[in-house]
Design an enzyme around this catalytic site. Structure first.
Site, PDB file in Angstrom:
ATOM      1  N   GLY A  77       2.603  -3.193   5.771  1.00 54.24           N
ATOM      2  CA  GLY A  77       4.108  -3.342   6.387  1.00 54.24           C
ATOM      3  C   GLY A  77       4.942  -1.942   5.994  1.00 54.24           C
ATOM      4  N   GLY A  78       6.249  -2.049   6.112  1.00 52.21           N
ATOM      5  CA  GLY A  78       7.103  -1.004   5.895  1.00 52.21           C
ATOM      6  C   GLY A  78       6.894  -0.126   4.735  1.00 52.21           C
ATOM      7  N   PHE A  79       6.455  -1.043   3.667  1.00 55.00           N
ATOM      8  CA  PHE A  79       6.518  -0.265   2.346  1.00 55.00           C
ATOM      9  C   PHE A  79       5.009   0.322   2.162  1.00 55.00           C
ATOM     10  CE2 PHE A  79      10.007  -3.469   1.530  1.00 55.00           C
ATOM     11  CZ  PHE A  79      11.000  -2.327   1.676  1.00 55.00           C
ATOM     12  N   VAL A  82      -1.815  -3.237   1.813  1.00 54.17           N
ATOM     13  CA  VAL A  82      -2.261  -4.241   0.846  1.00 54.17           C
ATOM     14  C   VAL A  82      -3.734  -4.326   0.927  1.00 54.17           C
ATOM     15  CG1 VAL A  82      -2.165  -6.489  -0.211  1.00 54.17           C
ATOM     16  CG2 VAL A  82       0.077  -5.671   0.816  1.00 54.17           C
ATOM     17  N   LYS A  96      -0.917  -3.587  -3.657  1.00 56.47           N
ATOM     18  CA  LYS A  96      -0.094  -2.970  -2.625  1.00 56.47           C
ATOM     19  C   LYS A  96       0.068  -1.435  -3.037  1.00 56.47           C
ATOM     20  CE  LYS A  96       3.689  -5.013  -1.673  1.00 56.47           C
ATOM     21  NZ  LYS A  96       5.250  -5.789  -1.793  1.00 56.47           N
ATOM     22  N   ASP A 193      14.538 -11.338   1.574  1.00 58.92           N
ATOM     23  CA  ASP A 193      13.776 -11.245   2.370  1.00 58.92           C
ATOM     24  C   ASP A 193      12.626 -12.443   2.375  1.00 58.92           C
ATOM     25  OD1 ASP A 193      12.666  -9.637   4.603  1.00 58.92           O
ATOM     26  OD2 ASP A 193      11.235  -8.566   3.169  1.00 58.92           O
TER      27      ASP A 193
END
Length: 226
Positions: A77-79, A82, A96, A193
């Site tokens: 994802g954007g962060f 995983v 993560k 979110d």
């Protein structure tokens, strides 16, 4: 004299190992304090020096994930990405790995560690530990074998498992988790979110809300505006 020298060498080796471990723990505490002492309003509101953060070494995580092998990747994802992993004691984990140099990643790390450490509910994902190693910031969660709800919904084969009774049970589980966050926990948390990709499913298809990187804590006199 040989036994004396041997004993002395053993004592010195044990002392050096103890010093190295102590130095590593002190460094980890300093790194954690640096990350947690951010300037955002969220970090100020949520900072709690009494929280205990379970630390897992970077070496353990590298071994558990086979050096972050692509074959172990569960999603991205954007962060960050995983990964699935297995600790030496057999515990299966989801790691993560936050993107390096991302300011938003630091905020997410701080939010997740502090918030999930304070929250416990059967419909919230469980944080097992964290790791700070240089520029690396990692969050370690319980591993949920059925992955995310969106992966199930958009898989032509697996979505057949989601009959209407099962979907209704998932909806009820998510609702229970939200009720806990909004009303029953000691903190009033707004997730901000919530989506199918942030609803994880365990082996029994019980849903668990995850990804608290954008969450906010609200006091009794604060209201959320849409």
């Amino acid at each position: 004299t040989l036994p004396v020298v041997s004993s002395l060498l053993i004592v010195i080796c044990v002392w050096l190992v103890w010093i190295c471990n102590l130095g590593g723990k002190q460094k980890n505490k300093k790194n954690l304090k640096k990350v947690m002492s951010g300037t955002s309003s969220t970090s100020v509101e949520l900072h709690d020096g009494n929280l205990k953060y379970p630390f897992i070494s970077f070496k353990e995580i590298v071994l558990a994930t086979n050096n972050f092998s692509n074959s172990n990747m569960l999603g991205h994802g954007g962060f960050g990405n995983v990964y699935k992993g297995t600790l030496e004691d057999g515990t299966k984990i989801a790691v993560k790995r936050l993107s390096k140099g991302s300011g938003q990643g630091v905020i997410e790390f701080r939010n997740e560690v502090i918030l999930i450490a304070k929250l416990q509910h059967q419909n919230l994902v469980r944080l097992l530990g964290f790791c700070i190693h240089g520029d690396e910031k990692l969050l370690i969660y319980e591993y949920l074998p059925n992955k995310s709800l969106d992966a199930m919904l958009f898989d032509a084969t697996r979505k057949s498992m989601l009959d209407w009774p099962m979907r209704f049970e998932i909806i009820k589980g998510v609702a229970r988790g939200l009720l806990y966050l909004h009303q029953d926990s000691r903190l009033k948390i707004i997730h901000r979110d919530l989506k199918a990709s942030n609803i994880l499913l365990d082996a029994e298809m019980s849903p668990k809300i995850s990804d608290f990187g954008m969450a906010r804590i609200f006091g009794g006199n604060q209201q959320q505006e849409n």
